[in-house]
Design a protein around this motif. Structure first.
Motif, PDB file in Angstrom:
ATOM      1  N   ARG A  28       5.791   9.237  10.055  1.00  0.00           N
ATOM      2  CA  ARG A  28       5.736   8.033  10.881  1.00  0.00           C
ATOM      3  C   ARG A  28       4.713   7.075  10.310  1.00  0.00           C
ATOM      4  NH1 ARG A  28       4.383  10.201  16.538  1.00  0.00           N
ATOM      5  NH2 ARG A  28       4.455   8.004  17.043  1.00  0.00           N
ATOM      6  N   GLU A  29       4.936   5.814  10.605  1.00  0.00           N
ATOM      7  CA  GLU A  29       4.094   4.786  10.017  1.00  0.00           C
ATOM      8  C   GLU A  29       2.644   4.947  10.454  1.00  0.00           C
ATOM      9  OE1 GLU A  29       3.032   2.334   7.552  1.00  0.00           O
ATOM     10  OE2 GLU A  29       5.159   2.776   7.715  1.00  0.00           O
ATOM     11  N   ARG A  30       2.450   5.229  11.719  1.00  0.00           N
ATOM     12  CA  ARG A  30       1.097   5.341  12.236  1.00  0.00           C
ATOM     13  C   ARG A  30       1.005   6.596  13.073  1.00  0.00           C
ATOM     14  NH1 ARG A  30      -1.889   0.604  12.173  1.00  0.00           N
ATOM     15  NH2 ARG A  30      -3.352   1.872  13.279  1.00  0.00           N
ATOM     16  N   GLY A  56       7.907   7.441  -2.893  1.00  0.00           N
ATOM     17  CA  GLY A  56       6.922   6.519  -3.478  1.00  0.00           C
ATOM     18  C   GLY A  56       5.876   6.034  -2.499  1.00  0.00           C
ATOM     19  N   ARG A  57       5.913   6.549  -1.275  1.00  0.00           N
ATOM     20  CA  ARG A  57       4.963   6.076  -0.260  1.00  0.00           C
ATOM     21  C   ARG A  57       3.514   6.262  -0.694  1.00  0.00           C
ATOM     22  NH1 ARG A  57       4.729   5.614   5.463  1.00  0.00           N
ATOM     23  NH2 ARG A  57       2.827   6.401   6.397  1.00  0.00           N
ATOM     24  N   THR A  58       3.256   7.428  -1.292  1.00  0.00           N
ATOM     25  CA  THR A  58       1.874   7.830  -1.551  1.00  0.00           C
ATOM     26  C   THR A  58       1.455   7.515  -2.983  1.00  0.00           C
ATOM     27  OG1 THR A  58       2.777   9.988  -2.103  1.00  0.00           O
ATOM     28  CG2 THR A  58       1.957   9.685   0.143  1.00  0.00           C
ATOM     29  N   TYR A  67       0.418  -5.192   4.441  1.00  0.00           N
ATOM     30  CA  TYR A  67       1.877  -5.369   4.511  1.00  0.00           C
ATOM     31  C   TYR A  67       2.612  -4.041   4.364  1.00  0.00           C
ATOM     32  CZ  TYR A  67       1.226 -10.355   4.476  1.00  0.00           C
ATOM     33  OH  TYR A  67       0.857 -11.620   4.827  1.00  0.00           O
ATOM     34  N   HIS A  68       3.554  -3.834   5.288  1.00  0.00           N
ATOM     35  CA  HIS A  68       4.291  -2.566   5.340  1.00  0.00           C
ATOM     36  C   HIS A  68       5.770  -2.795   5.553  1.00  0.00           C
ATOM     37  CE1 HIS A  68       0.899   0.325   5.669  1.00  0.00           C
ATOM     38  NE2 HIS A  68       0.264  -0.753   6.080  1.00  0.00           N
ATOM     39  N   GLU A  69       6.498  -1.663   5.507  1.00  0.00           N
ATOM     40  CA  GLU A  69       7.880  -1.670   5.971  1.00  0.00           C
ATOM     41  C   GLU A  69       8.129  -0.455   6.848  1.00  0.00           C
ATOM     42  OE1 GLU A  69      10.504  -4.276   2.970  1.00  0.00           O
ATOM     43  OE2 GLU A  69      10.316  -2.187   2.384  1.00  0.00           O
ATOM     44  N   GLN A  70       9.096  -0.612   7.739  1.00  0.00           N
ATOM     45  CA  GLN A  70       9.454   0.450   8.671  1.00  0.00           C
ATOM     46  C   GLN A  70      10.961   0.678   8.584  1.00  0.00           C
ATOM     47  OE1 GLN A  70       8.459  -1.152  12.544  1.00  0.00           O
ATOM     48  NE2 GLN A  70       9.085  -3.184  11.942  1.00  0.00           N
ATOM     49  N   VAL A  83       0.836  -1.203   0.000  1.00  0.00           N
ATOM     50  CA  VAL A  83       0.000   0.000   0.000  1.00  0.00           C
ATOM     51  C   VAL A  83       0.869   1.251   0.000  1.00  0.00           C
ATOM     52  CG1 VAL A  83      -0.270  -0.116   2.528  1.00  0.00           C
ATOM     53  CG2 VAL A  83      -1.872   1.230   1.168  1.00  0.00           C
ATOM     54  N   HIS A  84       1.985   1.183   0.699  1.00  0.00           N
ATOM     55  CA  HIS A  84       2.965   2.275   0.621  1.00  0.00           C
ATOM     56  C   HIS A  84       3.983   1.886  -0.439  1.00  0.00           C
ATOM     57  CE1 HIS A  84       1.720   3.517   4.910  1.00  0.00           C
ATOM     58  NE2 HIS A  84       1.090   4.237   4.003  1.00  0.00           N
ATOM     59  N   GLY A  85       3.997   2.662  -1.529  1.00  0.00           N
ATOM     60  CA  GLY A  85       4.734   2.254  -2.724  1.00  0.00           C
ATOM     61  C   GLY A  85       6.210   2.007  -2.508  1.00  0.00           C
ATOM     62  N   ASN A  86       6.823   2.744  -1.564  1.00  0.00           N
ATOM     63  CA  ASN A  86       8.263   2.562  -1.380  1.00  0.00           C
ATOM     64  C   ASN A  86       8.581   1.537  -0.291  1.00  0.00           C
ATOM     65  OD1 ASN A  86       7.623   4.023   0.886  1.00  0.00           O
ATOM     66  ND2 ASN A  86       8.711   5.886   0.268  1.00  0.00           N
ATOM     67  N   GLU A  87       7.562   0.779   0.136  1.00  0.00           N
ATOM     68  CA  GLU A  87       7.784  -0.355   1.049  1.00  0.00           C
ATOM     69  C   GLU A  87       7.643  -1.614   0.199  1.00  0.00           C
ATOM     70  OE1 GLU A  87       5.919   2.388   4.597  1.00  0.00           O
ATOM     71  OE2 GLU A  87       4.965   0.470   4.173  1.00  0.00           O
ATOM     72  N   THR A  88       8.685  -1.846  -0.588  1.00  0.00           N
ATOM     73  CA  THR A  88       8.587  -2.641  -1.805  1.00  0.00           C
ATOM     74  C   THR A  88       8.644  -4.143  -1.640  1.00  0.00           C
ATOM     75  OG1 THR A  88      10.879  -1.997  -1.913  1.00  0.00           O
ATOM     76  CG2 THR A  88       9.402  -1.014  -3.522  1.00  0.00           C
TER      77      THR A  88
HETATM   78 ZN    ZN Z   1       3.687   1.469   5.443  1.00  0.00          ZN
END
Ligand code: ZN
Length: 848
Positions: A730-732, A202-204, A241-244, A125-130
């Protein structure tokens, strides 16, 4: 004989299917994680599997992104389930009492027994969390690979839905950038440029919206199309699914407090069950992880909370990596974290989640049904009915609210007549209980309905946090965000009897002119279209009465005068545009008004189409700029020029009437020559609209506005922009936690154009503790907080003491131009519906 031939044919077919089905590595020609897979190739692999594992998988394109990339869903199960997939889907909706054609019939017909559990996995969903889209290909293959007997066992009682990439535009923005700047071999040193993604990142999505903040609001095309699909499937389990950061171990459920207290015990317990199953695999591999931290379950527009409020086990999984990860990166512990590792971790939790869901499929289905049946029979809210009062001035926002309810499958009723008795209910406006009546056009939302939980979360005036003894403001509460007079009643109120009929639009002919009340962004859109056609409009500074109609400040007047060049076509053109926007025109036959100022008065101001520019680029909040870009292009369809803030020195100032400065850190304001250039342009008639951090930036450049100092002055000075930036990144964002996300009642001077179309108050979403000193000379304090106002019940407890005696919205006149200061973001995530008109006032009316 014939049977034998058929068998041989089938066997050959099976063997050839097996031979053609390729693993991701075989298909792509490289090992997953060794390079980045652009979205079109991810899509190609999914198409490949769909073509070669037809009995187990179906691929559906459910939409398209702003940049034209396909949005895909893969449905995977065993062949028996796949053959009755539509039946499974319908039965699942019946379990939730959401089948549309005949709810009663489906209540009977729903089958719990043998109903498979539906597990929906949303990647990237966040484009740069690839890494997760890479993992999606591994997951898909593991499910259909004929040699994998374990997954075949799971697919007997589960249907898996895979969205390989929720945000393809963002993914490709990152992947194309990375592939274009990385060298022959990856460089794991963090200082290398491949670990520094450029603005906007690329997150958004295309318009720089965070799609993991948009589930309930659905302001973006990706969300709108996806949630239509979600509504048709209503999974029992959903993973986002995400990345931090690169130094964080893997995170999975259970989530941390605060939980919204509407989340059931079963939903909490099963998160633990899933977490323990994931932990088993991580322990075996010696991989680190953590749970119960950071990611709360409260704000309703995340990929975990939204499914949770819709009866699912909604979860966020986070891998270390994100945009800084690249193909490999050295972390603080001196380990090299590779894209391969990251993908393998997401792949592992994907299979583990499917496994544990399969083991508990019967219970998942049973509890899913109970979630909805409880909502219908017992209700989930102390309030049984929310009543939104109908009011002519609110009509555009009432329609927007109805649209929001529709998009979320929340049932509502529009009253067709008045109720006989009075009702007792909590008034959002005055912050206490009050008697009220129900009148035609009021919107009634009962919470005893399948989507009762979501209705409660979107409407409740205050929500109870599990980890805190106090009730707090829910900073997204629809009556405040939409600015609608609303009551929350503990009684079940139903009006029944027939459908509400909208007043019919009847735009009749005129020979002299039309008047249009200034009511909302549909009106703005129409006015914008008229202006673009070159039609000169006027707005009334004072209320007036004509032909028995009363018009408030800001009413738009269209006269033949100054529009003669349109000849006979003028009025038909105006009517065409108004009909298309469903805007009622009020014909007038004279400029002589019954009450107020005549149309020729100096209190009636002519205005033309402003040429609008928006600052973007390095240093500017990408979300803040994106909200405005999206608003102009997608909501009011009005042209806007995006200029990189660093290029402002080269701008053609003669071609700009209004310059919008979103939240940001503007380097050019440190340069005196640049500041003088800007001031010179304003003095000659230029108009600036500054939002959030841009206001504090201007205050430092001596524009006359001053941010108020308070007890936390030191802290605030250094964090004015820093804190906001951190907040966005921040992620959340635990809106009720340390971040003071809160709703405040602001006193408005609605005789000033900046507040036209509003009552004398406005509910603002406060996300920081910034407030300005009153403007003393040459300016207008339009939206203020006064000391005596502190008693009103809408101010978040944390901000109550800090925020007083100051300005949040104001206009400063400078020569022939002006600067509009909007300290709070009136455009927040495009869901703060009631702020949009104030922004439009700043752009179209102020200083005209
Ligand atoms: Zn994320």
């Amino acid at each position: 004989m014939i049977r034998t031939i058929a068998t041989i044919l089938l066997l050959t077919l099976f063997i050839s299917v097996k031979a053609q089905l390729k693993s991701p590595e075989e298909f792509l020609g490289y090992k997953i994680g060794s390079r980045y897979t652009p979205h079109w190739k991810v899509a190609s692999y999914f198409n490949h599997v769909a073509a070669n594992a037809t009995s187990m998988m179906k691929l559906q394109q459910y939409g398209e992104t702003n940049e034209g990339r396909p949005l895909l869903l893969a449905f995977i199960s065993n062949s028996g389930n796949m053959q009755r997939l539509e039946e499974i889907r319908m039965n699942n909706l019946r379990l939730a009492f959401l089948a549309k054609d005949n709810p009663d019939k489906y209540r009977e017909a729903a089958m719990e027994e043998n109903a498979p559990a539906i597990v929906w996995l949303s990647y990237n969903v966040h484009g740069n969390e690839t890494s997760s889209s890479e993992a999606a290909m591994l997951t898909l293959y593991a499910l259909v690979d004929p040699s994998n007997t374990k997954t075949k066992e799971w697919l007997k009682n589960t249907v898996i839905i895979i969205d390989p990439c929720v945000n393809p535009d963002g993914r490709d923005r990152y992947v194309n950038w990375f592939n274009s700047i990385a060298g022959k071999n990856y460089n794991p040193q963090l200082m290398a440029r491949e670990h520094r993604e450029p603005w906007p990142g690329g997150r958004t999505n295309h318009y720089n919206f965070d799609l993991n903040r948009d589930w309930a609001w659905q302001t973006q095309v990706e969300s709108q199309q996806r949630i239509k699909m979600y509504d048709q499937w209503m999974p029992q389990v959903h993973v986002d699914y995400h990345e931090q950061g690169i130094n964080s171990p893997y995170y999975f459920a259970p989530a941390v407090q605060p939980y919204h207290d509407i989340i059931t015990q079963w939903q909490r317990d099963f998160q633990v069950t899933i977490g323990k199953n994931n932990a088993k695999y991580f322990d075996t591999n010696g991989w680190l992880f953590f749970t119960k931290e950071v990611f709360d379950l409260f704000y309703p527009s995340y990929g975990d909370t939204y499914p949770t409020y819709n009866g699912s086990i909604g979860m966020t999984y986070e891998q270390g990596g994100g945009p800084a990860g690249g193909l490999a990166v050295l972390n603080d512990e001196g380990d090299t974290l590779t894209l391969y590792d990251r993908a393998m971790h997401h792949f592992t939790t994907s299979l583990s989640t499917i496994e544990i869901s399969s083991l508990n499929a019967t219970r998942l289905v049973k509890e899913f049904r109970k979630f909805f049946s409880d909502a219908i029979t017992n209700g989930v809210d102390e309030y049984k009915t929310y009543v939104v009062k109908n009011n002519a001035n609110d009509i555009e926002r009432i329609n927007a609210l109805k649209e929001l309810l529709d998009k979320n499958g929340i049932q509502f009723e529009t009253a067709i007549g008045s109720s006989r008795g009075m009702q007792d209910g909590y008034s959002y406006q005055i912050g206490k209980n009050q008697m009220f009546s129900i009148d035609a056009g009021d919107v009634l939302v009962q919470t005893q309905q399948p989507r009762g939980a979501l209705a409660k979360v979107l409407f409740e005036p205050k929500s109870h946090l599990v980890d805190s003894a106090t009730y707090d403001i829910t900073a997204w509460s629809a009556p405040y965000a939409y600015g609608l007079n609303t009551y929350a009643s503990k009684n079940k109120i139903a009006m029944g009897g027939g459908a509400y009929e909208k007043p019919k639009l009847n735009n009749t002919e005129t020979s002299y002119g039309y008047v249009i009340p200034w009511r909302g962004i549909q009106t703005v859109k129409m006015v914008g279209q008229l202006l673009q056609k070159g039609i000169l409009l006027r707005y009334a500074e004072e209320p007036f009465e004509i032909n028995g109609n009363k018009f408030d400040r800001g009413a738009i007047i269209i006269l033949r005068t100054a529009n003669k060049s349109f000849g006979k076509n003028l009025w038909s053109t105006v009517r065409e545009v108004a009909d298309a926007s469903a805007i009622q025109l009020y014909p007038v036959s004279s400029g002589f008004v019954d009450k107020g100022y005549d149309f020729g008065s100096g209190k009636v101001h002519p205005f033309k189409a402003p040429k609008v520019a928006l600052l973007t680029g390095e240093g500017v909040s990408s979300n803040g700029a994106g909200e405005i870009w999206h608003f102009f292009e997608q909501q009011i369809d009005y042209p806007i020029t995006l200029i990189n803030a660093n290029d402002l020195g080269r701008a053609d100032w003669n071609n700009i009437d209004v310059l919008i400065m979103p939240d940001g850190n503007y380097r050019f304001l440190n340069d005196k020559a640049s500041v003088d250039q800007l001031k010179d342009w304003i003095n000659k008639g230029g108009r600036v609209v500054a939002l959030e951090g841009a206001v504090s930036q201007l205050s430092k450049a001596e524009f006359g506005i001053k941010i108020k100092k308070n007890d936390d002055a030191d802290k605030k000075d250094s964090s004015t922009y820093g804190a906001l930036k951190k907040f966005e990144d921040r992620e959340r964002d635990p809106i009720s936690g340390t971040t003071p996300g809160s709703i405040l009642r602001v006193e408005l001077d609605n005789t000033h154009p900046l507040a036209f179309g509003y009552p004398n108050y406005y509910y603002t979403l406060k996300q920081d503790d910034n407030i300005c000193e009153f403007i003393k000379d040459g300016g207008w304090n339009v939206g203020v907080i006064k000391k005596e106002n502190q008693v009103s019940g809408f101010i978040g407890a944390r901000l109550k003491e800090k925020l007083k005696d100051g300005l949040l919205f104001g206009v400063q006149d400078m020569g022939n131009g002006s600067v509009t200061y909007l300290v709070d973001n009136v455009m927040f995530r495009s869901f703060w519906e009631n702020g949009k008109l104030m922004f439009c006032n700043a752009v179209f009316l102020v200083g005209q």
